[in-house]
Design a protein around this motif. Structure first.
Motif, mmCIF file in Angstrom:
data_model
loop_
_atom_site.group_PDB
_atom_site.id
_atom_site.type_symbol
_atom_site.label_atom_id
_atom_site.label_comp_id
_atom_site.label_asym_id
_atom_site.label_seq_id
_atom_site.Cartn_x
_atom_site.Cartn_y
_atom_site.Cartn_z
ATOM 1 N N GLY A 70 -18.287 40.094 73.740
ATOM 2 C CA GLY A 70 -19.413 39.417 74.373
ATOM 3 C C GLY A 70 -20.265 38.612 73.410
ATOM 4 N N VAL A 71 -19.800 38.450 72.180
ATOM 5 C CA VAL A 71 -20.557 37.662 71.213
ATOM 6 C C VAL A 71 -20.436 36.182 71.548
ATOM 7 C CG1 VAL A 71 -20.887 37.161 68.766
ATOM 8 C CG2 VAL A 71 -19.950 39.360 69.480
ATOM 9 N N LYS A 72 -19.242 35.806 72.002
ATOM 10 C CA LYS A 72 -19.012 34.410 72.373
ATOM 11 C C LYS A 72 -18.506 34.350 73.801
ATOM 12 C CE LYS A 72 -18.029 31.887 68.150
ATOM 13 N NZ LYS A 72 -16.985 31.461 67.231
ATOM 14 N N ARG A 73 -18.836 33.270 74.476
ATOM 15 C CA ARG A 73 -18.212 33.007 75.761
ATOM 16 C C ARG A 73 -16.922 32.234 75.489
ATOM 17 N NH1 ARG A 73 -21.845 32.660 80.159
ATOM 18 N NH2 ARG A 73 -23.903 33.438 79.598
ATOM 19 N N PRO A 74 -15.950 32.304 76.395
ATOM 20 C CA PRO A 74 -14.685 31.606 76.140
ATOM 21 C C PRO A 74 -14.886 30.150 75.721
ATOM 22 C CG PRO A 74 -14.476 32.977 78.082
ATOM 23 C CD PRO A 74 -15.903 33.101 77.639
ATOM 24 N N GLU A 75 -15.770 29.437 76.437
ATOM 25 C CA GLU A 75 -15.900 28.006 76.158
ATOM 26 C C GLU A 75 -16.542 27.740 74.803
ATOM 27 O OE1 GLU A 75 -17.510 29.679 78.508
ATOM 28 O OE2 GLU A 75 -19.624 29.076 78.577
ATOM 29 N N GLN A 76 -17.078 28.798 74.165
ATOM 30 C CA GLN A 76 -17.655 28.613 72.832
ATOM 31 C C GLN A 76 -16.606 28.713 71.729
ATOM 32 O OE1 GLN A 76 -20.654 31.631 73.272
ATOM 33 N NE2 GLN A 76 -22.285 30.120 73.510
ATOM 34 N N CYS A 77 -15.403 29.116 72.076
ATOM 35 C CA CYS A 77 -14.319 29.114 71.097
ATOM 36 C C CYS A 77 -13.919 27.660 70.850
ATOM 37 C CB CYS A 77 -13.130 29.916 71.609
ATOM 38 S SG CYS A 77 -11.693 29.762 70.552
ATOM 39 N N LYS A 78 -13.737 27.312 69.587
ATOM 40 C CA LYS A 78 -13.485 25.914 69.240
ATOM 41 C C LYS A 78 -12.206 25.359 69.869
ATOM 42 C CE LYS A 78 -14.074 25.925 64.608
ATOM 43 N NZ LYS A 78 -14.861 27.104 64.233
ATOM 44 N N VAL A 79 -11.242 26.229 70.135
ATOM 45 C CA VAL A 79 -9.966 25.717 70.625
ATOM 46 C C VAL A 79 -9.774 25.920 72.128
ATOM 47 C CG1 VAL A 79 -8.751 25.828 68.427
ATOM 48 C CG2 VAL A 79 -8.846 27.859 69.876
ATOM 49 N N PHE A 80 -10.802 26.451 72.807
ATOM 50 C CA PHE A 80 -10.684 26.711 74.243
ATOM 51 C C PHE A 80 -10.320 25.438 75.015
ATOM 52 C CE2 PHE A 80 -12.528 26.690 78.535
ATOM 53 C CZ PHE A 80 -11.899 27.791 79.082
ATOM 54 N N ALA A 81 -9.276 25.535 75.807
ATOM 55 C CA ALA A 81 -8.856 24.467 76.725
ATOM 56 C C ALA A 81 -8.377 23.205 76.024
ATOM 57 C CB ALA A 81 -9.969 24.116 77.719
ATOM 58 N N THR A 82 -8.382 23.214 74.688
ATOM 59 C CA THR A 82 -7.817 22.059 74.005
ATOM 60 C C THR A 82 -6.494 22.478 73.362
ATOM 61 O OG1 THR A 82 -9.215 22.578 72.104
ATOM 62 C CG2 THR A 82 -10.015 20.893 73.600
ATOM 63 N N VAL A 83 -6.589 23.250 72.280
ATOM 64 C CA VAL A 83 -5.360 23.746 71.656
ATOM 65 C C VAL A 83 -4.881 25.002 72.390
ATOM 66 C CG1 VAL A 83 -4.299 24.518 69.515
ATOM 67 C CG2 VAL A 83 -6.160 22.849 69.453
ATOM 68 N N CYS A 84 -5.831 25.829 72.844
ATOM 69 C CA CYS A 84 -5.478 27.087 73.493
ATOM 70 C C CYS A 84 -5.586 26.949 75.003
ATOM 71 C CB CYS A 84 -6.407 28.193 72.982
ATOM 72 S SG CYS A 84 -6.039 29.810 73.674
ATOM 73 N N PRO A 135 -1.019 29.838 74.864
ATOM 74 C CA PRO A 135 -2.139 30.664 74.438
ATOM 75 C C PRO A 135 -2.109 30.919 72.933
ATOM 76 C CG PRO A 135 -0.488 31.987 75.594
ATOM 77 C CD PRO A 135 -0.017 30.568 75.642
ATOM 78 N N LEU A 136 -3.271 30.762 72.288
ATOM 79 C CA LEU A 136 -3.362 31.092 70.862
ATOM 80 C C LEU A 136 -3.784 32.540 70.696
ATOM 81 C CD1 LEU A 136 -5.069 28.359 68.694
ATOM 82 C CD2 LEU A 136 -2.671 28.924 68.961
ATOM 83 N N GLY A 137 -4.608 33.008 71.595
ATOM 84 C CA GLY A 137 -5.130 34.360 71.480
ATOM 85 C C GLY A 137 -4.889 35.154 72.741
ATOM 86 N N ASP A 179 -3.604 37.132 64.747
ATOM 87 C CA ASP A 179 -3.833 35.994 65.616
ATOM 88 C C ASP A 179 -4.269 34.793 64.788
ATOM 89 O OD1 ASP A 179 -3.059 36.600 68.197
ATOM 90 O OD2 ASP A 179 -4.812 37.873 68.518
ATOM 91 N N HIS A 180 -4.143 33.644 65.380
ATOM 92 C CA HIS A 180 -4.538 32.379 64.775
ATOM 93 C C HIS A 180 -5.972 32.464 64.245
ATOM 94 C CE1 HIS A 180 -5.256 28.063 64.548
ATOM 95 N NE2 HIS A 180 -3.943 27.955 64.516
ATOM 96 N N LYS A 181 -6.227 31.800 63.120
ATOM 97 C CA LYS A 181 -7.565 32.014 62.547
ATOM 98 C C LYS A 181 -8.680 31.335 63.343
ATOM 99 C CE LYS A 181 -6.945 28.758 58.615
ATOM 100 N NZ LYS A 181 -5.753 28.157 59.231
ATOM 101 N N ALA A 182 -8.340 30.341 64.141
ATOM 102 C CA ALA A 182 -9.374 29.720 64.978
ATOM 103 C C ALA A 182 -9.721 30.596 66.185
ATOM 104 C CB ALA A 182 -8.900 28.356 65.461
ATOM 105 N N CYS A 183 -8.892 31.610 66.442
ATOM 106 C CA CYS A 183 -9.054 32.398 67.666
ATOM 107 C C CYS A 183 -10.305 33.274 67.606
ATOM 108 C CB CYS A 183 -7.820 33.262 67.878
ATOM 109 S SG CYS A 183 -8.020 34.417 69.220
ATOM 110 N N ALA A 184 -11.099 33.175 68.641
ATOM 111 C CA ALA A 184 -12.357 33.921 68.686
ATOM 112 C C ALA A 184 -12.278 35.108 69.641
ATOM 113 C CB ALA A 184 -13.486 32.983 69.089
#
Ligand code: SF4
Lengths: 349, 381
Positions: free
Chosen positions: B332-346, B351-353, B320-325
């Motif tokens: 459960g380590v991160k919430r979706p919105e804490q991924c850097k690309v959520f709702a912008t690139v992904c 979908p990136l991930g 998967d893409h390296k920005a993908c969390a």
């Protein structure tokens, strides 16, 4: 009627016959198809002139024009067919400006081999829908494509109408504080077509809601000329229509799920297929956005009309920099009513 | 269908929510994972998080079969369909999923590949019967719920001598994935131990496998697990039961979904599955990586109906893409919105991930139903 000119030695065979390439070729076969199918069914003073265009006078006011192409599979479904759908769809598009629809044009793309019996059924259904609505089909066109290059029949209809003075309805006019009204239950058309297409049978079939809404609109505009927006939530359903309006008007919306009518069989089939009725197509429903003080009188006239008996106030317009359409669920939680990404597809499990 | 309404009653929900508020210990947090995409969907669709106190947090797990499918396996079957001119039958929710080259089944269909959307594997059998001269491949995917119908279809094909039908087996198992997640929460060497206090166990899957296969969650990992139906009230009830166990310091397997789930499950379905399928030594889960004994493959006796044995289906390994969390989101380590690309690139359109792929994926569910809760300049309607 057309004076008989004895051009055609044999009448079209409406039992076993089918569309042939020559029916679009501009020659005698085409003239016969037009005369025996279209002119006979749609018959009116404009068509009788047999000109390439229709000429008519229009009342004073702002002219509205809308066009819509219809491709539907299956062509016939419970509650309607592509014919009446193509008439209702364009009448509704014109009516959503608050206009009185006046005239229609219809253009057909027929596939070689399409049964003439089906064509006649569709054209008769269009003629009946246009007559019932009081909006004549005054001009048209026919083309035939080779077998395999079309899906039976495609119909494009275009309509014109006139907006009464003082009415200014547009998807960009929703304002914070406005009320959102819906004229009836969601999803009947889309699920009727899907059930028919996928051969999903039920005790009571789901029936399409296809209908011409200009009569309902006329009563609404009469009681509330200050209406801000009207929209018929067709493809993409209520969810898409509201998001479009929210974006064009630069506002947000808050809905109450409990107030949104959905008939039980539609809800059950949506549940079964994992679809959301908020995004399923309607062909005989409208949503209206008006200043809060108009909401009650508007709701009363909608409910008094046969096409608005289940009308409801489903939410309100709010200030929202993000333009979100949010909904309070029947459960008391909140969710976003998002734009649809692509077509809704059934889920696995 | 009145039956369904009983499980969506807003007043009952408010009552349950009030009880949860009374019983939570305000001094501590509760991190609960729902494994199944079906639960994720119900939680987001009905806004259940709004009914919970702020110290109860739900983590969306990996139980969405479409999300965890490695894109290389999808790519491989698209290439197969193109090369061998097969009729490829797929469930609807796979059609828009991008393969390794960004290609989807819908795009392949637009290019002329014969892709048919089916509602069940029996539709695929019908297609095979109607086209005896063409190979028909059924894209078999899903957890334990969709496995028995695939097994039955293969048995039918064999009995009928339907030789042009085969299944591309991507069936995966719930318990190994649950184990993989718990193991990372459990190990001492985990860099930042993540709080996970209990699990909401699968609904439909458990009707097949029963509640017994989850015992390890309690015995080995000392976490409570409550099996719950997919209705929103089921989910709230399960949350209440989990909170009670956590408060009491207990770790038991409880069954809220007794109307459909027994300890031993559906024995008949299990034996049909065992007849046709056997364990795969290892299978790659998108977002979780290679997990031993976590998927099924068709037994050699049924090789003729196994797409992977009948054709050469080379699966390209993909990352998967390296920005993908996703790996962090799934644990459960991160919430979706804490991924850097959520709702912008992904986004669901691109979908990136894996978690953004199907509406039941953690990121897609938050995107579609919940992103108004975490508005940011880049996130709007
Ligand atoms: S937002 Fe996209 S890239 Fe980020 S974790 Fe979710 S699915 Fe992966």
């Amino acid at each position: 009627m057309i004076p008989s000119r004895k051009l055609f030695t044999r009448k079209l065979d409406f039992i076993h016959g089918s569309v042939e390439l020559s029916h679009g070729g501009g020659g005698r076969a085409m003239a016969q198809l037009i005369e025996e199918v279209f002119l006979t069914a749609f018959d009116n003073e404009w068509l009788r002139t047999q000109d390439d265009c229709a000429q008519f006078n229009v009342p004073a006011g702002r002219l509205v024009m809308a066009t819509d192409s219809h491709v539907v599979s299956p062509l016939f479904f419970p509650g309607g067919d592509i014919g009446c759908l193509s008439v209702h769809g364009t009448i509704n598009d014109v009516a959503m400006a608050g206009a009185q629809p006046l005239y229609l044009a219809a253009s057909f793309i027929l596939e070689e081999g399409f049964p003439l019996a089906d064509l006649q059924r569709i054209v008769d259904s269009m003629a009946q829908a246009a007559r019932q609505a009081g909006v004549p089909i005054v001009t048209g066109d026919t083309k035939v494509v080779e077998r395999g290059k079309g899906d039976g029949v495609f119909i494009t209809t275009t309509g014109v109408g006139v907006v009464p003075p003082g009415v200014n309805i547009s998807a960009s006019r929703a304002q914070p504080g406005d009320a959102i009204l819906l004229s009836g239950s969601l999803g009947d058309h889309g699920m009727a077509v899907m059930a028919q297409r996928e051969n999903l049978s039920f005790d009571a079939p789901i029936v399409s809601d296809t209908a011409a809404l200009h009569g309902l609109v006329a009563t609404m505009v009469a009681v509330a000329p200050e209406l801000h927006c009207l929209r018929d939530p067709t493809r993409g359903g209520l969810g898409s229509a509201l998001n479009e309006i929210a974006q064009q008007s630069g506002v947000g919306m808050r809905l109450h799920e409990a107030a949104i009518p959905v008939h039980e069989p539609v809800r059950a089939l949506c549940e079964f297929l994992g679809l959301d009725p908020l995004y399923v197509a309607n062909e005989g429903k409208l949503l209206a956005i008006c200043p809060a003080e108009c909401a009650d009188p508007l709701l009363a006239v909608m409910r008094a009309h046969s096409l608005g008996q289940e009308a409801a106030i489903i939410g309100s317009v709010v200030t929202d920099a993000h333009g979100f359409v949010e909904m309070e669920t029947v459960f008391g939680g909140r969710r976003l009513v998002d734009w649809l990404s692509g077509e809704q597809l059934p889920r696995i499990c | 269908m009145k039956y369904i309404d009983e499980f969506r009653d807003g007043r009952l929900a408010q009552g349950l929510a009030a009880r949860i508020r009374q019983e939570v210990n305000p001094e501590r947090g509760y991190a609960l994972m729902e494994f199944c995409g079906g639960h994720t969907h119900a939680i987001c669709r009905y806004g259940i998080e709004d009914l919970l106190p702020s110290n109860v947090r739900l983590i969306h797990g990996p139980g969405c079969p479409v999300c965890v499918l490695p894109s290389g396996r999808l790519q491989a079957v698209i290439e197969l369909a193109e090369r061998e001119r097969v009729i490829l039958c797929s469930y609807g929710d796979l059609l828009r999923v991008p393969g390794a080259q960004g290609d989807t089944l819908l795009q392949a269909k637009a290019r002329g590949v014969d892709v048919r959307m089916v509602y069940s594997v029996s539709d695929a059998l019908d297609i095979a019967r109607a086209h005896p001269d063409q190979p028909v491949v059924f894209f078999a995917i899903g957890f334990e719920t969709t496995t028995p119908p695939t097994a039955v279809a293969i048995l039918h094909a064999k009995a009928e001598g339907l030789h042009n039908f085969s299944a591309y087996c991507n069936h995966v198992l719930t318990p190994p994935a649950l184990r993989a997640i718990l193991a990372t929460h459990h190990t001492a060497e985990s860099p930042a131990p993540i709080q996970l206090d209990g699990c909401i166990g699968p609904a439909h899957v458990s009707t097949i496998i029963g509640s017994d296969p989850y015992q390890f969650v309690a015995t080995e990992y000392h976490r409570p697990l409550v099996i719950a139906g997919f209705e929103p009230l089921d989910v709230l009830q399960a949350i209440l039961l989990l909170i009670r166990q956590v408060n009491a310091g207990e770790a038991r397997i409880e069954n809220e979904y007794t109307r459909a789930v027994s300890p031993e499950g559906n024995r008949k379905a299990q034996s049909i599955v065992a007849e046709v399928f056997t364990l795969r030594p290892s299978f790659e889960w998108r977002g979780l990586g290679e997990l031993p004994n976590s998927a099924l493959t068709i037994r050699p006796e049924y090789a003729e109906w196994d797409t992977e044995r009948r054709f050469i289906v080379p699966v390209v390994a993909t990352t998967d893409h390296k920005a993908c969390a996703c790996a962090e989101v799934l644990r459960g380590v991160k919430r979706p919105e804490q991924c850097k690309v959520f709702a912008t690139v992904c986004t669901p359109d691109h979908p990136l991930g894996s978690c953004m792929v199907s509406a039941e994926g953690a990121c897609a569910a938050h995107y579609h139903y919940g992103r108004f809760r975490t508005p940011s300049p880049g996130v709007s309607a």
